[in-house]
Design an enzyme around this catalytic site. Structure first.
Site, PDB file in Angstrom:
ATOM      1  CD  GLU A   1      15.473   3.405 -56.074  1.00 47.46           C
ATOM      2  OE1 GLU A   1      16.410   4.022 -55.540  1.00 47.46           O
ATOM      3  OE2 GLU A   1      15.263   2.208 -55.859  1.00 47.46           O
TER       4      GLU A   1
ATOM      5  CD  GLN B   1      21.580  13.268 -49.969  1.00 46.67           C
ATOM      6  OE1 GLN B   1      22.283  13.039 -48.995  1.00 46.67           O
ATOM      7  NE2 GLN B   1      22.037  13.826 -51.049  1.00 46.67           N
ATOM      8  CB  THR B   2      15.495   9.871 -46.780  1.00 49.96           C
ATOM      9  OG1 THR B   2      15.654  11.171 -47.341  1.00 49.96           O
ATOM     10  CG2 THR B   2      14.537   9.965 -45.614  1.00 49.96           C
TER      11      THR B   2
ATOM     12  CE1 TYR C   1      20.917   3.623 -57.004  1.00 51.35           C
ATOM     13  CE2 TYR C   1      19.187   5.249 -56.637  1.00 51.35           C
ATOM     14  CZ  TYR C   1      19.757   4.024 -56.370  1.00 51.35           C
ATOM     15  OH  TYR C   1      19.147   3.179 -55.480  1.00 51.35           O
TER      16      TYR C   1
ATOM     17  CG  ASP D   1      23.230   3.840 -54.214  1.00 46.10           C
ATOM     18  OD1 ASP D   1      23.971   2.836 -54.305  1.00 46.10           O
ATOM     19  OD2 ASP D   1      22.260   3.895 -53.432  1.00 46.10           O
TER      20      ASP D   1
END
Ligand code: SF4
Length: 351
Positions: free
Chosen positions: A37, A42-43, A120, A138
């Site tokens: 997680e 962002q990836t 999250y 998210d």
């Protein structure tokens, strides 16, 4: 909302036969779920896979992560960006070892207190690893819910996120908490796609989707426009002295804090002045290709120089052999193309 039972049942059934085969889904190991997680923030999934495998292989337990040296964890993270994620991961691992005997606590609120674990991630670990009724909301999940409910609230507002966290937590299906969490994530990642590209024809909950029914899918989610990124202009240097290359450590605060970098300065500063300030008295300067790198809120526009140092004084930088830097030091992606071109130029010079 409405019709939750039906939506949840359909999502779970769909997930059970459509979920992608991902390494962190083969286990309920809380450490693996936590790590995945954090890496996935962002990836992209495809980019994360090899990093995840390598990280788990090198540091197979929370204890191993807690005791690893900083260069090792940064090297394992090299190229993933947002390095504060892995630093926080290690700080949290140290707390877990110190306070919980090396096992993540099966408690949402205790998870929230660990460094780098927000609502999250805590919701994801709690529901997936421990089957606890806490939602993980998210951007993907917000987009799905916003469309399903044709929700007019701005998803960039924290209040909207909190409201969806509370609502989804209140309807978590008993015994299927983790599957529901992952099903919502999966729908957002593979079907209810962003940028006006949802694949509604293949959506298992299409008949419950208010936006789809009203044919206004592209109006959701509602979000306020992003702020413009700040532009910064730099001169970046690939400095070589007798085959050794200069790297320096960034300051403790701000962007890419305390990471290694190629020496650089504001573009306003004249190149010879910058070199002199660093103790480089004489050198041959070659211009390399200019580069641009985009961070979340900042853009770097870089003029790049290869400098074969002829004479220097002082010890401003760390000067090391190319292979040692590549093996032991993590260089942020912003410098990777410059590094590559600098190394190629260096090879040409040696020939
Ligand atoms: Fe998303 Fe379309 Fe499914 Fe609605 S019907 S949840 S917009 S994919």
């Amino acid at each position: 909302m409405y019709e939750y039972n039906e939506i949840i049942n359909k999502l779970i059934l769909w997930y059970q036969s459509n979920a992608r085969d991902l390494p962190w889904r083969k286990t309920k190991n809380p450490y693996h779920i936590w790590l995945s997680e954090i890496m996935l923030q962002q990836t992209r999934v495809e980019a994360v896979k090899p990093y995840f495998q390598r990280f788990i292989h090198t540091l197979p337990t929370i204890e191993a992560l807690a005791n690893a040296d900083e260069e090792t964890i940064l090297k394992l993270w090299e190229g993933l960006g947002y390095y504060s994620r892995v630093r926080n991961l290690q700080k949290a691992a140290q707390t877990v070892v110190g306070e919980y005997g090396g096992n993540l606590p099966a408690d949402y609120f205790a998870l929230r207190k660990l460094k780098g674990i927000g609502p999250y991630t805590a919701g994801a670990i709690a529901s997936i690893a421990f089957s606890l009724p806490h939602a993980a909301v998210d951007g993907n999940v917000l987009r799905v819910m916003s469309r399903l409910a044709a929700d007019p609230r701005d998803i960039t507002l924290p209040a909207t996120k909190t409201a969806w966290e509370e609502e989804l937590t209140s309807v978590m299906p008993k015994g299927e908490e983790g599957t529901f969490t992952q099903a919502l994530m999966e729908l957002g990642a593979t079907v209810c796609l962003p940028n006006g590209m949802p694949k509604c024809q293949g959506c298992p909950v299409r008949e419950h989707c208010q936006a789809y029914k009203k044919n206004v899918v592209l109006q959701y989610p509602v979000k306020s426009p992003k702020k413009q990124r700040t532009k910064e202009y730099l001169s970046v240097f690939f400095l070589v002295d007798q085959g050794n290359i200069a790297i320096s450590k960034r300051g403790e605060k701000g962007l890419l804090s305390a990471l290694w970098q190629l020496p650089n300065c504001d573009r306003e500063k004249a190149v010879p002045v910058a070199l002199r300030d660093w103790g480089i008295i004489n050198g041959e300067i070659k211009r390399m290709k200019g580069q641009k790198h985009i961070f979340t809120h900042i853009e770097w526009h870089m003029d790049c120089y290869f400098v074969a140092v002829k004479e220097k004084e002082g010890h401003t930088f760390l000067w090391l052999d190319r292979h040692q830097i590549e093996k032991e030091y993590a260089l942020p992606s912003a410098f990777k193309k410059i590094w590559q071109e600098g190394c190629e130029t260096l090879e040409e010079e040696i020939k």
